[in-house]
Write a protein that holds these residues in place. Structure first.
Motif, PDB file in Angstrom:
ATOM      1  N   THR A 174     -10.243  42.430  17.731  1.00  0.00           N
ATOM      2  CA  THR A 174     -10.192  43.769  17.146  1.00  0.00           C
ATOM      3  C   THR A 174     -11.574  44.387  16.997  1.00  0.00           C
ATOM      4  OG1 THR A 174     -10.229  42.750  14.959  1.00  0.00           O
ATOM      5  CG2 THR A 174      -8.069  43.253  15.897  1.00  0.00           C
ATOM      6  N   HIS A 175     -12.612  43.607  17.268  1.00  0.00           N
ATOM      7  CA  HIS A 175     -13.971  44.136  17.144  1.00  0.00           C
ATOM      8  C   HIS A 175     -14.262  45.083  18.307  1.00  0.00           C
ATOM      9  CE1 HIS A 175     -18.462  43.938  16.889  1.00  0.00           C
ATOM     10  NE2 HIS A 175     -18.157  44.014  15.597  1.00  0.00           N
ATOM     11  N   SER A 176     -15.136  46.015  18.052  1.00  0.00           N
ATOM     12  CA  SER A 176     -15.461  47.026  19.067  1.00  0.00           C
ATOM     13  C   SER A 176     -16.127  46.420  20.300  1.00  0.00           C
ATOM     14  CB  SER A 176     -16.382  48.106  18.459  1.00  0.00           C
ATOM     15  OG  SER A 176     -17.576  47.494  17.979  1.00  0.00           O
ATOM     16  N   SER A 177     -16.901  45.325  20.090  1.00  0.00           N
ATOM     17  CA  SER A 177     -17.563  44.713  21.232  1.00  0.00           C
ATOM     18  C   SER A 177     -16.593  44.027  22.174  1.00  0.00           C
ATOM     19  CB  SER A 177     -18.599  43.690  20.747  1.00  0.00           C
ATOM     20  OG  SER A 177     -17.944  42.660  20.011  1.00  0.00           O
ATOM     21  N   ALA A 178     -15.381  43.708  21.692  1.00  0.00           N
ATOM     22  CA  ALA A 178     -14.404  43.029  22.543  1.00  0.00           C
ATOM     23  C   ALA A 178     -13.564  43.997  23.359  1.00  0.00           C
ATOM     24  CB  ALA A 178     -13.492  42.154  21.687  1.00  0.00           C
ATOM     25  N   LYS A 179     -13.599  45.264  22.991  1.00  0.00           N
ATOM     26  CA  LYS A 179     -12.782  46.246  23.711  1.00  0.00           C
ATOM     27  C   LYS A 179     -13.525  46.732  24.951  1.00  0.00           C
ATOM     28  CE  LYS A 179     -10.399  47.843  19.575  1.00  0.00           C
ATOM     29  NZ  LYS A 179     -10.070  48.999  18.707  1.00  0.00           N
ATOM     30  N   ARG A 180     -12.768  47.010  26.012  1.00  0.00           N
ATOM     31  CA  ARG A 180     -13.331  47.467  27.273  1.00  0.00           C
ATOM     32  C   ARG A 180     -12.721  48.806  27.643  1.00  0.00           C
ATOM     33  NH1 ARG A 180     -13.285  42.153  31.219  1.00  0.00           N
ATOM     34  NH2 ARG A 180     -14.483  40.751  29.823  1.00  0.00           N
ATOM     35  N   SER A 181     -13.473  49.482  28.406  1.00  0.00           N
ATOM     36  CA  SER A 181     -12.947  50.763  28.913  1.00  0.00           C
ATOM     37  C   SER A 181     -12.000  50.517  30.092  1.00  0.00           C
ATOM     38  CB  SER A 181     -14.112  51.676  29.349  1.00  0.00           C
ATOM     39  OG  SER A 181     -14.836  51.047  30.382  1.00  0.00           O
ATOM     40  N   LYS A 182     -11.377  51.567  30.523  1.00  0.00           N
ATOM     41  CA  LYS A 182     -10.436  51.406  31.627  1.00  0.00           C
ATOM     42  C   LYS A 182     -11.151  51.025  32.914  1.00  0.00           C
ATOM     43  CE  LYS A 182      -6.980  54.659  29.846  1.00  0.00           C
ATOM     44  NZ  LYS A 182      -6.212  55.900  30.120  1.00  0.00           N
ATOM     45  N   GLU A 183     -12.383  51.523  33.116  1.00  0.00           N
ATOM     46  CA  GLU A 183     -13.116  51.181  34.316  1.00  0.00           C
ATOM     47  C   GLU A 183     -13.489  49.691  34.328  1.00  0.00           C
ATOM     48  OE1 GLU A 183     -13.801  53.588  32.365  1.00  0.00           O
ATOM     49  OE2 GLU A 183     -13.351  55.413  33.537  1.00  0.00           O
ATOM     50  N   GLU A 184     -13.807  49.147  33.125  1.00  0.00           N
ATOM     51  CA  GLU A 184     -14.222  47.745  33.052  1.00  0.00           C
ATOM     52  C   GLU A 184     -13.044  46.774  33.069  1.00  0.00           C
ATOM     53  OE1 GLU A 184     -18.265  48.414  30.362  1.00  0.00           O
ATOM     54  OE2 GLU A 184     -16.466  47.452  29.525  1.00  0.00           O
ATOM     55  N   SER A 185     -11.872  47.257  32.732  1.00  0.00           N
ATOM     56  CA  SER A 185     -10.706  46.364  32.690  1.00  0.00           C
ATOM     57  C   SER A 185     -10.290  45.974  34.098  1.00  0.00           C
ATOM     58  CB  SER A 185      -9.548  47.059  31.970  1.00  0.00           C
ATOM     59  OG  SER A 185      -9.195  48.236  32.655  1.00  0.00           O
ATOM     60  N   ALA A 186      -9.762  44.808  34.239  1.00  0.00           N
ATOM     61  CA  ALA A 186      -9.380  44.296  35.548  1.00  0.00           C
ATOM     62  C   ALA A 186      -8.070  44.916  36.026  1.00  0.00           C
ATOM     63  CB  ALA A 186      -9.248  42.776  35.470  1.00  0.00           C
ATOM     64  N   HIS A 187      -7.869  44.836  37.349  1.00  0.00           N
ATOM     65  CA  HIS A 187      -6.635  45.348  37.918  1.00  0.00           C
ATOM     66  C   HIS A 187      -5.517  44.365  37.671  1.00  0.00           C
ATOM     67  CE1 HIS A 187      -3.892  46.936  41.045  1.00  0.00           C
ATOM     68  NE2 HIS A 187      -4.439  48.084  40.684  1.00  0.00           N
ATOM     69  N   TRP A 188      -4.309  44.811  37.721  1.00  0.00           N
ATOM     70  CA  TRP A 188      -3.177  43.925  37.420  1.00  0.00           C
ATOM     71  C   TRP A 188      -2.998  42.863  38.477  1.00  0.00           C
ATOM     72  CZ3 TRP A 188       0.925  43.519  40.791  1.00  0.00           C
ATOM     73  CH2 TRP A 188       0.985  44.454  41.799  1.00  0.00           C
ATOM     74  N   VAL A 189      -3.608  43.089  39.662  1.00  0.00           N
ATOM     75  CA  VAL A 189      -3.451  42.110  40.739  1.00  0.00           C
ATOM     76  C   VAL A 189      -4.344  40.890  40.500  1.00  0.00           C
ATOM     77  CG1 VAL A 189      -3.619  41.784  43.246  1.00  0.00           C
ATOM     78  CG2 VAL A 189      -2.902  43.981  42.289  1.00  0.00           C
ATOM     79  N   THR A 190      -5.414  41.064  39.743  1.00  0.00           N
ATOM     80  CA  THR A 190      -6.339  39.951  39.550  1.00  0.00           C
ATOM     81  C   THR A 190      -5.661  38.782  38.848  1.00  0.00           C
ATOM     82  OG1 THR A 190      -7.074  40.914  37.461  1.00  0.00           O
ATOM     83  CG2 THR A 190      -8.354  41.470  39.437  1.00  0.00           C
ATOM     84  N   HIS A 191      -6.289  37.632  39.040  1.00  0.00           N
ATOM     85  CA  HIS A 191      -5.679  36.387  38.515  1.00  0.00           C
ATOM     86  C   HIS A 191      -5.802  36.309  36.993  1.00  0.00           C
ATOM     87  CE1 HIS A 191      -4.272  32.295  38.352  1.00  0.00           C
ATOM     88  NE2 HIS A 191      -5.411  31.911  37.759  1.00  0.00           N
ATOM     89  N   THR A 192      -6.993  36.619  36.492  1.00  0.00           N
ATOM     90  CA  THR A 192      -7.176  36.559  35.049  1.00  0.00           C
ATOM     91  C   THR A 192      -7.438  37.964  34.553  1.00  0.00           C
ATOM     92  OG1 THR A 192      -9.526  36.138  35.441  1.00  0.00           O
ATOM     93  CG2 THR A 192      -8.121  34.214  35.108  1.00  0.00           C
ATOM     94  N   SER A 193      -6.367  38.638  34.263  1.00  0.00           N
ATOM     95  CA  SER A 193      -6.488  40.008  33.816  1.00  0.00           C
ATOM     96  C   SER A 193      -6.842  40.013  32.334  1.00  0.00           C
ATOM     97  CB  SER A 193      -5.192  40.769  34.047  1.00  0.00           C
ATOM     98  OG  SER A 193      -4.147  40.112  33.345  1.00  0.00           O
ATOM     99  N   TYR A 194      -7.586  40.971  31.919  1.00  0.00           N
ATOM    100  CA  TYR A 194      -7.998  41.088  30.532  1.00  0.00           C
ATOM    101  C   TYR A 194      -7.702  42.515  30.104  1.00  0.00           C
ATOM    102  CZ  TYR A 194     -10.783  40.345  26.357  1.00  0.00           C
ATOM    103  OH  TYR A 194     -11.201  40.225  25.065  1.00  0.00           O
ATOM    104  N   CYS A 195      -6.482  42.785  29.722  1.00  0.00           N
ATOM    105  CA  CYS A 195      -6.021  44.126  29.425  1.00  0.00           C
ATOM    106  C   CYS A 195      -5.745  44.240  27.937  1.00  0.00           C
ATOM    107  CB  CYS A 195      -4.749  44.474  30.228  1.00  0.00           C
ATOM    108  SG  CYS A 195      -4.969  44.292  31.975  1.00  0.00           S
TER     109      CYS A 195
END
Length: 300
Positions: free
Chosen positions: A278-299
């Motif tokens: 829940t910390h701000s440093s753990a949140k990513r923007s949409k550009e930094e988030s991985a695509h759903w096809v990737t193996h280890t997605s972090y959404c």
């Protein structure tokens, strides 16, 4: 009346009379008692111990005797009264400076003086060869001649200064009368120790039972409510609680202070808050988030 070869028999060879009692050589007996172990019949060597009857043993021979519990080995008469290593005392012996041992008779052409002994009395200087009576103290194991104890009467040991009683003085290789007296003292001492051990067991059981009885009611006794707690229970609920309960229709609603708060709103340090997602440093923007096809997605 001759035999083959022209020999003439004598009367004692033809007539059998009463057998003569064989006398034991006193010198050989003294050498065996004072120079050899009474159990293994080996030469005495340090550490040397003595039993409560005044016999001398090698300590390793006594330990082997106590460890060997096989039924095939019958206990020797010289050590049948030894039940544990506590029944023997290690002796503190004083070396004789005039004793050379076997060094002076290597070729066998020299007379062995049986009067010369390995140990002496540290007080009087008498040699411990069996010609003089020697004794030791059970409390410390120091060895003295009986003459030294009689001439210099004291209640403490002449060598180490340990206090002793008359019951602690044991004669080494004494006569039959001395052995009988020592055996009686040994039996009395062991009986006294056995009775003391039996007397300690009931006392320990009584102490344990008293502790159990004393701790039992205190553990089972319920805690009595204090008068302050009774007054708090009897006091009416506050008005705001009653009003909230009437408006919402829910009884026993927890106060606002007890509501759950997020880690971000808590008063913890930033390093501690950064552990959680829940910390701000753990949140990513949409550009930094991985695509759903990737193996280890972090959404999020």
């Amino acid at each position: 009346m001759g035999c083959d070869g022209g020999t003439i028999p004598k009367r004692h060879e033809l007539v059998k009379g009463p057998k003569k009692v064989e006398k034991v050589d006193k010198d050989a007996e003294l050498v065996a008692q004072w120079n050899y172990c009474a159990l293994s019949q080996e030469i005495l060597r340090r550490p040397i111990v003595a039993c409560e009857l005044g016999r001398l043993y090698n300590k390793d021979a006594v330990i082997e005797f106590l460890l060997d519990k096989s039924s095939e080995k019958a206990p020797g008469k010289a050590a049948s009264h030894i039940k544990s290593i506590k029944n023997v005392t290690e002796l503190r012996l004083s070396d004789n400076p005039a004793w050379e041992g076997d060094r002076g008779n290597t070729k066998g052409d020299k007379h062995d003086d049986l009067q010369r002994a390995r140990f002496i009395c540290p007080v009087v200087g008498l040699e411990m060869n069996g010609r003089h009576r020697f004794c030791f103290l059970r409390c410390c194991g120091c060895v003295f001649s009986e003459r030294a104890l009689k001439e210099i009467k004291a209640e403490v040991c002449h060598t180490c200064g340990a206090a002793f009683q008359e019951d602690d003085v044991i004669v080494l290789n004494g006569s039959k009368e001395d052995v009988a007296a020592l055996r009686g003292r040994m039996e009395e001492r062991r009986l006294r120790a056995r009775l003391q051990k039996k007397a300690k067991k009931p006392k320990a059981a009584e102490c344990a039972s008293k502790l159990d009885v004393g701790e039992g009611p205190s553990r089972a006794k319920p805690e009595e409510p204090s008068p302050d707690s009774q007054d708090r229970k009897a006091a009416p609920a506050p008005r705001n609680a009653a009003a909230n309960g009437g408006s919402s229709g829910k009884a026993g609603k927890p106060p606002s202070a007890a509501t759950k708060r997020s880690i971000a709103d808590s008063e913890q340090s930033e390093a501690y808050k950064s552990i959680f997602t829940t910390h701000s440093s753990a949140k990513r923007s949409k550009e930094e988030s991985a695509h759903w096809v990737t193996h280890t997605s972090y959404c999020f």
